[in-house]
Scaffold this motif. Sequence first.
Motif, PDB file in Angstrom:
ATOM      1  N   PRO A 320      -4.920  -3.143   4.521  1.00 31.73           N
ATOM      2  CA  PRO A 320      -5.163  -2.418   3.270  1.00 31.73           C
ATOM      3  C   PRO A 320      -5.841  -3.315   2.241  1.00 31.73           C
ATOM      4  O   PRO A 320      -5.621  -4.523   2.224  1.00 31.73           O
ATOM      5  N   GLU A 321      -6.625  -2.689   1.378  1.00 32.79           N
ATOM      6  CA  GLU A 321      -7.429  -3.432   0.405  1.00 32.79           C
ATOM      7  C   GLU A 321      -6.603  -4.449  -0.382  1.00 32.79           C
ATOM      8  O   GLU A 321      -6.990  -5.600  -0.525  1.00 32.79           O
ATOM      9  N   LYS A 351      -5.426   2.510  12.251  1.00 29.13           N
ATOM     10  CA  LYS A 351      -4.728   3.178  11.138  1.00 29.13           C
ATOM     11  C   LYS A 351      -3.227   2.908  11.197  1.00 29.13           C
ATOM     12  O   LYS A 351      -2.578   2.686  10.177  1.00 29.13           O
ATOM     13  N   ASN A 354      -2.610  -0.689  10.125  1.00 30.91           N
ATOM     14  CA  ASN A 354      -2.768  -0.761   8.671  1.00 30.91           C
ATOM     15  C   ASN A 354      -1.476  -0.319   7.973  1.00 30.91           C
ATOM     16  O   ASN A 354      -0.945  -1.019   7.097  1.00 30.91           O
ATOM     17  N   ALA A 355      -0.938   0.831   8.383  1.00 32.48           N
ATOM     18  CA  ALA A 355       0.282   1.364   7.764  1.00 32.48           C
ATOM     19  C   ALA A 355       1.482   0.455   8.036  1.00 32.48           C
ATOM     20  O   ALA A 355       2.334   0.239   7.165  1.00 32.48           O
ATOM     21  N   THR A 358       1.432  -2.689   5.802  1.00 30.26           N
ATOM     22  CA  THR A 358       1.849  -2.329   4.438  1.00 30.26           C
ATOM     23  C   THR A 358       3.366  -2.236   4.349  1.00 30.26           C
ATOM     24  O   THR A 358       3.996  -2.753   3.412  1.00 30.26           O
ATOM     25  N   GLY A 390      -1.316  -3.740  -5.441  1.00 32.43           N
ATOM     26  CA  GLY A 390      -0.871  -2.886  -4.350  1.00 32.43           C
ATOM     27  C   GLY A 390      -0.420  -1.524  -4.833  1.00 32.43           C
ATOM     28  O   GLY A 390      -0.726  -0.491  -4.226  1.00 32.43           O
ATOM     29  N   SER A 393      -3.348   0.699  -5.687  1.00 33.85           N
ATOM     30  CA  SER A 393      -4.272   1.098  -4.617  1.00 33.85           C
ATOM     31  C   SER A 393      -3.610   1.754  -3.413  1.00 33.85           C
ATOM     32  O   SER A 393      -4.307   2.280  -2.551  1.00 33.85           O
ATOM     33  N   ASP A 394      -2.293   1.742  -3.327  1.00 33.59           N
ATOM     34  CA  ASP A 394      -1.643   2.291  -2.134  1.00 33.59           C
ATOM     35  C   ASP A 394      -0.352   3.013  -2.534  1.00 33.59           C
ATOM     36  O   ASP A 394       0.626   2.388  -2.938  1.00 33.59           O
ATOM     37  N   ASP A 395      -0.359   4.339  -2.401  1.00 37.07           N
ATOM     38  CA  ASP A 395       0.781   5.145  -2.859  1.00 37.07           C
ATOM     39  C   ASP A 395       2.071   4.819  -2.113  1.00 37.07           C
ATOM     40  O   ASP A 395       3.152   4.785  -2.705  1.00 37.07           O
ATOM     41  N   LYS A 396       1.961   4.591  -0.802  1.00 37.22           N
ATOM     42  CA  LYS A 396       3.176   4.314  -0.013  1.00 37.22           C
ATOM     43  C   LYS A 396       3.793   2.980  -0.425  1.00 37.22           C
ATOM     44  O   LYS A 396       5.012   2.835  -0.508  1.00 37.22           O
ATOM     45  N   PHE A 397       2.947   2.004  -0.666  1.00 35.22           N
ATOM     46  CA  PHE A 397       3.437   0.709  -1.142  1.00 35.22           C
ATOM     47  C   PHE A 397       4.066   0.878  -2.530  1.00 35.22           C
ATOM     48  O   PHE A 397       5.127   0.331  -2.812  1.00 35.22           O
TER      49      PHE A 397
END
Length: 630
Positions: A320-321, A351, A354-355, A358, A390, A393-397
């Motif tokens: 992730p970015e 994918k 990536n998840a 995170t 984080g 940029s990342d809802d789950k994080f």
Amino acid sequence: MKKEKGSISIHTENIFPVIKKFLYSDNEIFLRELVSNAVDATQKIRRLASLGQYKGELGDVTIDVAFDEKAKTITISDRGIGMTADEVKKYINQIAFSGATEFVEKFKEAKDANEIIGRFGLGFYSAFMVADEVEIQTLSYQEGAEPARWICDGSTSYELSTGSRTERGTDIILHINKDSEEFLEKNKLQDILEKYGKFLPVPIRFGTRTTSEPDGEDDEGKPRYKSVEVDNIINNTSPAWTKSPSELKDEDYLAFYRELYPYSLDEPLFWIHLNVDYPFNLTGILYFPKLKENFEVQKNKIKLYSRQVFITDEVKDIVPEFLMLLHGVIDSPDIPLNVSRSFLQADSNVKKINAHITKKVADKLAELFKSDRKGFEEKWKDIGLFVKYGMLSDDKFAEKASDFCLVKNTDDEVYTIKEYAEKVKDIQQDKDGNVVYLYTNDAAQQDGYIATAKDRGYDVLAMDSPIDSHFVAYLEQKAEKTQLKRVDADVIDKLIQKDDAKELQLSEEESKTVTSLFEKAISRDNMKVEVAALGEQELPVTVTIDEFMRRMKDMAQTGGGMSFYGTMPDNYKVTVNGNHPLIKRVLSSENEEEQQQLAKQAFDLALLSRGLLTGNELTNFVKRSVSLIG
């Protein structure tokens, strides 16, 4: 063996110019491919030996890379599984070439060498990017096998005959073409081998190197050293990420970090050891570095490997970015060598990886926070930027991080977001029921405004990291009935408006006179004057900039897509405290010059408190101050 000449049956007359054309920009990867093939052959003989299907002695399985500048050759030699003549025909003439043909038909527009190599079995044929002629000398591990020699000059013709190799394994000999003679240079080859093969699982030897070893003592009893030639082994065959976390101590992780980043001055804060075998294979170690203010320059520090072969440090589709700020290694055989952008974006395993990464990072931070909050708070200066990035940029994080994301006030007290909401919810609620978080991005410059807020019993957050202009908006969006206002965005009574508003002690006519006096004294188009009812203890004049406009300008400066606001001029509000004794003195003076001097002095003091008084205006202010007290 009977010498055999033949022509490879393919639809395209000559495949090699096509391969050269498409792979030219990445021609150094020929060495990665050939050394990786040698490693595979070695791993296979090891496997057969472990299964009892190969009874002979394994012996030294070190792979040798050598070059001869005069003969213009590079040779890669292994003691792996080897090939019979029939296997050479199958794997070299048929399978790889059919892949090459398919490539020519389907991927004529390909621009990325990694898109081609791996997917179409072209690993071996990448040799023709740099060689006019390629020779294979090989002997299979199978009992009674005959050595075989294959040679090809880059056309579709080849020659297969009895070889000269006397021990198990394969030599690949490249006769380097004129355009590629840069590769006949020791340092160049050393650099490429270190880049791609630094952690390969089989020892890679590239000649010898000179080192020093103890040689007794001299006449004065001081240690003496002698120079000796030793094997120049390129790689560490058992890097830390290939081991179980239970085998490693903190010093092992730190030693590996120094191996990855020998020029880094700082040690990492902590690390995460990845070790997954279902539903995909993933190993690696991710390190949390001490972040510098300009965190952009720190990206591309994660290296991607496939079975310990270096692939790339462009990992933004796998990681992730916001995790691009981490350092370390990821290794997954489920990410093949052809890591083109289009492949990575479409691949389901990528994918999932990536998840998973995170989730592991969020879990690690949550664990550190719960087990040692004090230690976590001490590290917050270094990891806060990363966590906020984080969350943006990342809802789950963000969902997980909301439990351990910290905010700090100007008294250096630290709270979680939930704890802070509880702290200020009553005292900093305005007349409309909104909770107002006050913050500063420069406590030293905004000290006067902070002091005024504290006099009211209010708390002020320190939001001074490069990303906080964006994080302020994020907090406002996520918290119900909550507003964030910079402490210098207006006078304090307007930042948090209460029901008990003060009454203005000036008549409407007097207010107009004061406004006119200050407009004349200030004489600036970007300064709007207004008279307000504030406490007598407040400053006579306050200069502020609207919260919305300033926030947009801040975001424009940090790349928030608000570039339009970045070009707009600064517009300020000059709030004159109509209840202050100085304003009454200005009104009561019958000397217009004195009125102007007092108004200008009060205004300049307000500018001075904001750091906006400079140059000629500062000089005039000092002279005027001297005359007023003289």
